[in-house]
Design an enzyme around this catalytic site. Structure first.
Site, PDB file in Angstrom:
ATOM      1  CB  SER A 121      -0.946  -0.034   1.312  1.00  0.00           C
ATOM      2  OG  SER A 121      -1.593   1.370   1.496  1.00  0.00           O
ATOM      3  CE1 TYR A 142      -4.161  -2.879   5.680  1.00  0.00           C
ATOM      4  CE2 TYR A 142      -3.586  -0.641   5.244  1.00  0.00           C
ATOM      5  CZ  TYR A 142      -3.767  -1.896   4.686  1.00  0.00           C
ATOM      6  OH  TYR A 142      -4.031  -2.121   3.274  1.00  0.00           O
ATOM      7  CE  LYS A 202      -1.610  -4.821   3.366  1.00  0.00           C
ATOM      8  NZ  LYS A 202      -1.791  -5.995   2.902  1.00  0.00           N
TER       9      LYS A 202
HETATM   10  P1  NAD Z   1     -10.849  -7.245   0.947  1.00  0.00           P
HETATM   11  O1  NAD Z   1     -11.200  -7.378   2.536  1.00  0.00           O
HETATM   12  O2  NAD Z   1     -12.214  -7.355   0.195  1.00  0.00           O
HETATM   13  O3  NAD Z   1     -10.169  -8.624   0.587  1.00  0.00           O
HETATM   14  C1  NAD Z   1      -9.345  -9.330   1.401  1.00  0.00           C
HETATM   15  C2  NAD Z   1      -9.814 -11.024   1.600  1.00  0.00           C
HETATM   16  O4  NAD Z   1      -8.789 -11.407   2.280  1.00  0.00           O
HETATM   17  C3  NAD Z   1     -11.204 -11.196   2.064  1.00  0.00           C
HETATM   18  O5  NAD Z   1     -11.894 -11.751   1.093  1.00  0.00           O
HETATM   19  C4  NAD Z   1     -10.940 -11.573   3.340  1.00  0.00           C
HETATM   20  O6  NAD Z   1     -11.832 -12.525   3.702  1.00  0.00           O
HETATM   21  C5  NAD Z   1      -9.531 -12.575   3.313  1.00  0.00           C
HETATM   22  N1  NAD Z   1      -8.721 -12.724   4.391  1.00  0.00           N
HETATM   23  C6  NAD Z   1      -8.720 -11.928   5.366  1.00  0.00           C
HETATM   24  N2  NAD Z   1      -7.597 -12.597   6.339  1.00  0.00           N
HETATM   25  C7  NAD Z   1      -7.704 -13.816   5.946  1.00  0.00           C
HETATM   26  C8  NAD Z   1      -7.092 -14.940   6.250  1.00  0.00           C
HETATM   27  N3  NAD Z   1      -6.282 -14.898   7.556  1.00  0.00           N
HETATM   28  N4  NAD Z   1      -6.823 -16.008   5.595  1.00  0.00           N
HETATM   29  C9  NAD Z   1      -7.608 -16.259   4.335  1.00  0.00           C
HETATM   30  N5  NAD Z   1      -8.259 -15.147   4.051  1.00  0.00           N
HETATM   31  C10 NAD Z   1      -8.287 -13.911   4.579  1.00  0.00           C
HETATM   32  O7  NAD Z   1      -9.634  -6.226   0.965  1.00  0.00           O
HETATM   33  P2  NAD Z   1      -9.403  -5.783  -0.726  1.00  0.00           P
HETATM   34  O8  NAD Z   1      -9.607  -4.263  -0.700  1.00  0.00           O
HETATM   35  O9  NAD Z   1      -9.687  -6.661  -1.743  1.00  0.00           O
HETATM   36  O10 NAD Z   1      -7.722  -5.727  -0.292  1.00  0.00           O
HETATM   37  C11 NAD Z   1      -6.887  -6.773  -0.639  1.00  0.00           C
HETATM   38  C12 NAD Z   1      -5.541  -6.798  -0.169  1.00  0.00           C
HETATM   39  O11 NAD Z   1      -5.035  -5.165  -0.774  1.00  0.00           O
HETATM   40  C13 NAD Z   1      -5.426  -6.492   1.305  1.00  0.00           C
HETATM   41  O12 NAD Z   1      -4.183  -7.036   1.723  1.00  0.00           O
HETATM   42  C14 NAD Z   1      -5.298  -5.006   1.609  1.00  0.00           C
HETATM   43  O13 NAD Z   1      -4.705  -4.717   2.801  1.00  0.00           O
HETATM   44  C15 NAD Z   1      -4.655  -4.491   0.214  1.00  0.00           C
HETATM   45  N6  NAD Z   1      -4.883  -3.128  -0.101  1.00  0.00           N
HETATM   46  C16 NAD Z   1      -6.158  -2.675  -0.076  1.00  0.00           C
HETATM   47  C17 NAD Z   1      -6.486  -1.502  -0.392  1.00  0.00           C
HETATM   48  C18 NAD Z   1      -7.869  -0.760  -0.323  1.00  0.00           C
HETATM   49  O14 NAD Z   1      -7.896   0.287  -0.174  1.00  0.00           O
HETATM   50  N7  NAD Z   1      -8.749  -1.527  -0.652  1.00  0.00           N
HETATM   51  C19 NAD Z   1      -5.221  -0.457  -0.568  1.00  0.00           C
HETATM   52  C20 NAD Z   1      -3.867  -0.972  -0.380  1.00  0.00           C
HETATM   53  C21 NAD Z   1      -3.827  -2.430  -0.079  1.00  0.00           C
HETATM   54  C1  WQD Z   2      -9.664   9.267   1.128  1.00  0.00           C
HETATM   55  C2  WQD Z   2      -9.902  10.747   1.524  1.00  0.00           C
HETATM   56  C3  WQD Z   2     -10.191  11.137   3.733  1.00  0.00           C
HETATM   57  C4  WQD Z   2     -14.035   9.163   4.218  1.00  0.00           C
HETATM   58  C5  WQD Z   2      -6.782   4.310   3.223  1.00  0.00           C
HETATM   59  C6  WQD Z   2      -5.931   3.715   3.914  1.00  0.00           C
HETATM   60  C7  WQD Z   2      -4.679   3.134   3.317  1.00  0.00           C
HETATM   61  C8  WQD Z   2      -5.177   2.409   2.007  1.00  0.00           C
HETATM   62  C9  WQD Z   2      -6.660   2.814   1.297  1.00  0.00           C
HETATM   63  C10 WQD Z   2      -6.197   0.098   2.481  1.00  0.00           C
HETATM   64  C11 WQD Z   2      -9.195  11.296   2.635  1.00  0.00           C
HETATM   65  C12 WQD Z   2     -11.458  11.705   2.939  1.00  0.00           C
HETATM   66  C13 WQD Z   2     -12.659   9.802   3.627  1.00  0.00           C
HETATM   67  C14 WQD Z   2     -14.967  10.162   4.461  1.00  0.00           C
HETATM   68  C15 WQD Z   2     -13.563  12.058   3.927  1.00  0.00           C
HETATM   69  N1  WQD Z   2      -5.589   1.131   2.592  1.00  0.00           N
HETATM   70  N2  WQD Z   2     -12.599  11.113   3.560  1.00  0.00           N
HETATM   71  N3  WQD Z   2     -14.732  11.494   4.508  1.00  0.00           N
HETATM   72  O1  WQD Z   2      -7.427   7.415   4.215  1.00  0.00           O
HETATM   73  O2  WQD Z   2      -6.448   7.767   1.505  1.00  0.00           O
HETATM   74  O3  WQD Z   2      -6.361   5.477   2.379  1.00  0.00           O
HETATM   75  O4  WQD Z   2      -7.654   3.428   2.390  1.00  0.00           O
HETATM   76  O5  WQD Z   2      -6.366  -1.022   2.501  1.00  0.00           O
HETATM   77  O6  WQD Z   2      -3.901   2.566   3.902  1.00  0.00           O
HETATM   78  O7  WQD Z   2      -5.393   4.596   4.923  1.00  0.00           O
HETATM   79  O8  WQD Z   2      -8.701   6.627   2.149  1.00  0.00           O
HETATM   80  O9  WQD Z   2     -10.626   6.537   1.317  1.00  0.00           O
HETATM   81  O10 WQD Z   2     -10.421   6.607   3.709  1.00  0.00           O
HETATM   82  O11 WQD Z   2      -9.874   8.505   2.180  1.00  0.00           O
HETATM   83  O12 WQD Z   2     -13.397  13.336   3.769  1.00  0.00           O
HETATM   84  O13 WQD Z   2     -15.980   9.505   5.132  1.00  0.00           O
HETATM   85  O14 WQD Z   2     -11.109  11.042   1.766  1.00  0.00           O
HETATM   86  O15 WQD Z   2      -9.696  12.354   4.575  1.00  0.00           O
HETATM   87  O16 WQD Z   2      -8.652  12.681   2.409  1.00  0.00           O
HETATM   88  P1  WQD Z   2      -7.177   6.746   2.423  1.00  0.00           P
HETATM   89  P2  WQD Z   2      -9.962   6.912   2.270  1.00  0.00           P
END
Ligand code: NAD
Ligand code: WQD
Length: 337
Positions: free
Chosen positions: A125, A150, A154
């Site tokens: 991330s 969190y 990562k």
């Molecule tokens: P998500 O929660 O939709 O998907 C994660 C999946 O992992 C889920 O289906 C959950 O059931 C499964 N899971 C969690 N713990 C587990 C375990 N111990 N064993 C097996 N399965 C498990 O999230 P997402 O948004 O699809 O994110 C996927 C990955 O990307 C995550 O690692 C997340 O941290 C990373 N990521 C997400 C974002 C975001 O904003 N969505 C941003 C940066 C990184």
């Molecule tokens: C985006 C912008 C908020 C909600 C987070 C995690 C990051 C990654 C993605 C995942 C910011 C603003 C948000 C609301 C608002 N992780 N906001 N009102 O914070 O950039 O990233 O998600 O797995 O690690 O930190 O994303 O969508 O929460 O926020 O004003 O109700 O929207 O302040 O500027 P962020 P976000």
């Protein structure tokens, strides 16, 4: 890279990636404990593609369950999405996050090594950069100090995977640093389905649009940004998913350790997002200005040049499509799956 194990493959980003892997005729095995997802996502992926991923319900902390998957299948590479991702929850339950995300990954790597599969793509991330030292964020910048467990989990996994790679040249590791994934498959059949009140901006907005939530709180309008609200690099989940297919090609070229941003390079403010969403959906999004949210940075956006050069990947979809697709998913599935 014909047989791919996708941990967390029934989740938001995972399901969109599984869909594209199936479209490329890969043999896909999903391993997920369903702690934050529903099997319905993969049913719908099958409905769209006419193809099916094998599904195994299991936890990445369960050595025997993982060992069984590797014993029964000749897995070429792992795309590792499984993890917990709620920033606020991680502050309240740090041990759960370190155990699930850090120990879980270590366990996965151990089982992989035992079975001679040393190819992994990890969902990292942009949070690992901490408060940006410079913008746009490029991979040459040092990682920073993530402000919550969190984010720390990562960064810890990145460091562990780097050390594994340094110690054994047979490993190929791609660390993908996602910026802010939004959007959904254009069919409106799969999308993001958060539990409870969403933490992230886009699902919050879409739930205001359906009337499920009353209004958006904009967290701060006094940042040093063009309109005072936070700026982020929103990236369509289909573009993001495609980055993983390119990363598989990178792994096939035996690249060793490769770290790469997946972002568009374009930053948008919270109010840009509100306006674009209103235009794309025809729905009014009432909002109030609220205090800043602790841990937020003013601006965060990627330099996507390395992904273009080394993966031949570039984000194609703009903010309008992200909003249209998120709205199609949410309006067709107001209660998720
Ligand atoms: P998500 O929660 O939709 O998907 C994660 C999946 O992992 C889920 O289906 C959950 O059931 C499964 N899971 C969690 N713990 C587990 C375990 N111990 N064993 C097996 N399965 C498990 O999230 P997402 O948004 O699809 O994110 C996927 C990955 O990307 C995550 O690692 C997340 O941290 C990373 N990521 C997400 C974002 C975001 O904003 N969505 C941003 C940066 C990184
Ligand atoms: C985006 C912008 C908020 C909600 C987070 C995690 C990051 C990654 C993605 C995942 C910011 C603003 C948000 C609301 C608002 N992780 N906001 N009102 O914070 O950039 O990233 O998600 O797995 O690690 O930190 O994303 O969508 O929460 O926020 O004003 O109700 O929207 O302040 O500027 P962020 P976000």
């Amino acid at each position: 890279m014909n047989t791919v194990l996708v941990t967390g493959g029934s989740g938001y980003i995972g399901s969109h990636t599984v869909l594209q892997l199936l479209e490329q005729n890969k043999n896909v095995i999903v391993f997920d404990n369903l702690s934050n997802s529903s099997l319905e996502s993969l049913n719908r992926v099958s409905e769209i593609t006419g193809k099916r991923a094998e599904f195994i319900e299991g936890d990445i902390r369960d050595t025997d369950a993982l060992g069984d998957v590797f014993s029964k299948n000749d897995i070429d590479a792992v795309i590792h999405f499984a993890g917990l991702k709620a920033v606020g929850e991680s502050v309240e339950k740090p041990m759960l996050y370190y155990e699930n995300n850090v120990y879980g990954t270590l366990n996965l790597c151990n089982v992989m090594a035992q079975h001679g599969c040393k190819n992994i793509i990890f969902s990292s991330s942009a949070t690992v950069y901490g408060d940006p030292a410079a913008l746009p964020l490029h991979e040459g910048l040092p990682t920073g100090q993530p402000t919550n467990p969190y984010g720390q989990s990562k960064l810890m996994v990145e460091l562990i995977l780097k050390d594994i790679c340094n110690a054994d040249n047979d490993w190929n590791v791609v660390l993908l640093r996602y910026f802010n994934p939004v959007g959904a498959h254009p069919s409106g059949r799969i999308g993001e389905d958060p539990n409870g009140i969403p933490n992230n901006l886009m699902p919050f907005i879409t739930q205001v649009a359906t009337g499920k939530l009353k209004q958006l709180s904009v967290f701060g309008d006094d940042y040093n940004t063009p309109d005072g609200t936070g700026v982020r690099d929103y990236i369509h989940v289909e573009d993001l998913a495609n980055g993983h297919l390119k990363a598989l090609d990178k792994i096939a070229s035996k690249a060793g350790l490769f770290t790469c941003n997946l972002g568009t390079g374009q930053g948008y403010s919270v109010l840009d997002m509100v306006k674009t969403f209103e235009a794309a959906s025809g729905q009014k999004i009432p909002y109030v200005i609220a205090p800043r949210r602790s841990g937020d940075v003013a601006s965060c956006y990627a330099d996507p040049a390395l992904a273009a050069k080394e993966l031949g990947w570039k984000a194609e979809k703009g903010l309008k499509e992200m909003c249209e697709d998120s709205w199609r998913w949410q309006s067709n599935n107001p209660n998720g799956y």
